[in-house]
Design a protein around this motif. Structure first.
Motif, PDB file in Angstrom:
ATOM      1  N   ARG A  69       0.851  -1.169  -0.040  1.00 40.26           N
ATOM      2  CA  ARG A  69       0.325   0.325  -0.142  1.00 40.26           C
ATOM      3  C   ARG A  69       0.719   1.030   0.144  1.00 40.26           C
ATOM      4  O   ARG A  69       0.407   1.772  -0.650  1.00 40.26           O
ATOM      5  CB  ARG A  69      -1.127  -0.043   1.378  1.00 40.26           C
ATOM      6  N   ARG A  70       1.866   1.213   0.837  1.00 42.37           N
ATOM      7  CA  ARG A  70       3.081   2.740   1.033  1.00 42.37           C
ATOM      8  C   ARG A  70       3.047   2.396  -0.678  1.00 42.37           C
ATOM      9  O   ARG A  70       3.698   3.130  -0.812  1.00 42.37           O
ATOM     10  CB  ARG A  70       3.452   2.464   2.136  1.00 42.37           C
ATOM     11  N   ILE A  71       3.659   1.977  -1.294  1.00 43.04           N
ATOM     12  CA  ILE A  71       4.604   2.002  -2.419  1.00 43.04           C
ATOM     13  C   ILE A  71       3.893   2.028  -3.181  1.00 43.04           C
ATOM     14  O   ILE A  71       4.257   2.760  -4.109  1.00 43.04           O
ATOM     15  CB  ILE A  71       5.283   0.140  -2.814  1.00 43.04           C
ATOM     16  N   ASN A  72       2.531   1.625  -3.720  1.00 46.07           N
ATOM     17  CA  ASN A  72       1.323   2.115  -4.174  1.00 46.07           C
ATOM     18  C   ASN A  72       1.889   2.979  -4.200  1.00 46.07           C
ATOM     19  O   ASN A  72       0.812   4.305  -5.201  1.00 46.07           O
ATOM     20  CB  ASN A  72      -0.025   1.495  -4.157  1.00 46.07           C
ATOM     21  N   TRP A  74       2.973   5.857  -2.737  1.00 47.36           N
ATOM     22  CA  TRP A  74       4.412   6.523  -2.886  1.00 47.36           C
ATOM     23  C   TRP A  74       4.820   6.395  -4.655  1.00 47.36           C
ATOM     24  O   TRP A  74       4.724   7.902  -5.357  1.00 47.36           O
ATOM     25  CB  TRP A  74       5.708   6.010  -2.995  1.00 47.36           C
ATOM     26  N   ASN A  75       4.153   5.788  -5.157  1.00 54.19           N
ATOM     27  CA  ASN A  75       4.182   5.769  -6.606  1.00 54.19           C
ATOM     28  C   ASN A  75       3.392   6.566  -7.614  1.00 54.19           C
ATOM     29  O   ASN A  75       3.532   7.062  -8.441  1.00 54.19           O
ATOM     30  CB  ASN A  75       4.191   5.037  -7.476  1.00 54.19           C
ATOM     31  N   GLN A  76       2.046   6.831  -6.490  1.00 55.09           N
ATOM     32  CA  GLN A  76       1.179   7.978  -7.079  1.00 55.09           C
ATOM     33  C   GLN A  76       1.429   9.131  -6.605  1.00 55.09           C
ATOM     34  O   GLN A  76       0.496  10.214  -7.518  1.00 55.09           O
ATOM     35  CB  GLN A  76       0.051   7.718  -6.799  1.00 55.09           C
ATOM     36  N   SER A  77       2.503   9.431  -5.742  1.00 50.54           N
ATOM     37  CA  SER A  77       3.132  11.383  -5.198  1.00 50.54           C
ATOM     38  C   SER A  77       3.687  11.653  -5.957  1.00 50.54           C
ATOM     39  O   SER A  77       3.435  10.981  -7.387  1.00 50.54           O
ATOM     40  CB  SER A  77       3.476  10.448  -3.948  1.00 50.54           C
ATOM     41  N   ASP A  78       3.374  12.726  -6.044  1.00 46.36           N
ATOM     42  CA  ASP A  78       4.394  13.705  -7.086  1.00 46.36           C
ATOM     43  C   ASP A  78       5.649  13.819  -6.620  1.00 46.36           C
ATOM     44  O   ASP A  78       6.285  13.941  -8.069  1.00 46.36           O
ATOM     45  CB  ASP A  78       3.702  15.909  -6.379  1.00 46.36           C
ATOM     46  N   TYR A  79       6.319  13.005  -5.712  1.00 48.23           N
ATOM     47  CA  TYR A  79       7.587  12.568  -5.609  1.00 48.23           C
ATOM     48  C   TYR A  79       7.914  11.696  -6.462  1.00 48.23           C
ATOM     49  O   TYR A  79       9.616  11.356  -6.625  1.00 48.23           O
ATOM     50  CB  TYR A  79       8.173  12.783  -4.353  1.00 48.23           C
ATOM     51  N   SER A  80       7.355  10.528  -7.314  1.00 51.66           N
ATOM     52  CA  SER A  80       7.797   9.607  -7.288  1.00 51.66           C
ATOM     53  C   SER A  80       8.067  10.041  -9.193  1.00 51.66           C
ATOM     54  O   SER A  80       8.741   9.314 -10.239  1.00 51.66           O
ATOM     55  CB  SER A  80       6.073   8.602  -8.137  1.00 51.66           C
ATOM     56  N   ASN A  81       7.906  11.207  -9.756  1.00 54.08           N
ATOM     57  CA  ASN A  81       8.323  12.144 -10.685  1.00 54.08           C
ATOM     58  C   ASN A  81       9.668  12.368 -10.902  1.00 54.08           C
ATOM     59  O   ASN A  81      10.478  13.577 -12.097  1.00 54.08           O
ATOM     60  CB  ASN A  81       7.158  12.436 -11.520  1.00 54.08           C
ATOM     61  N   LEU A  82      10.413  12.762  -9.578  1.00 51.47           N
ATOM     62  CA  LEU A  82      11.297  13.332  -9.205  1.00 51.47           C
ATOM     63  C   LEU A  82      12.444  12.937 -10.548  1.00 51.47           C
ATOM     64  O   LEU A  82      12.889  11.612 -10.621  1.00 51.47           O
ATOM     65  CB  LEU A  82      11.661  13.686  -8.269  1.00 51.47           C
TER      66      LEU A  82
END
Length: 93
Positions: A69-72, A74-82
């Motif tokens: 759940r946490r990984i998902n 994170w992947n959906q957050s704005d930080y995943s595109n950094l």
């Protein structure tokens, strides 16, 4: 263990085979989880047969759901595109 056998009928402690079947993995994969310490277990008897407490297995499964759940999230957050920027400058000489 067949389909008619529920986890309640297995008792408090599970064998590596029972654990593997419940997780739908091979017995070798279950053994690797135990050997690495990722899945806590005990050795029982003179021959040292591994046993996993049912409640420990249930906690392990819940922890894996939480990790996923946490990984998902994170992947959906704005930080995943950094973009990763290396520190320092490349050596051009």
């Amino acid at each position: 263990m067949d389909d008619a056998t529920s986890t309640e009928q297995l008792g408090r402690f599970l064998t590596l085979g029972d654990t593997a079947e419940l997780l739908n993995i091979s017995a070798n994969q279950a053994y690797a989880l135990v050997r690495s310490g990722e899945l806590p277990a005990i050795k029982v008897g003179a021959s040292g047969q591994w046993r996993i407490e049912r409640s420990v297995l249930e906690s392990y499964i819940a922890a894996m759901y939480e990790q996923t759940r946490r990984i998902n999230l994170w992947n959906q957050s704005d930080y995943s595109n950094l973009i990763e920027i290396p520190f320092g400058q490349p050596n051009g000489t």
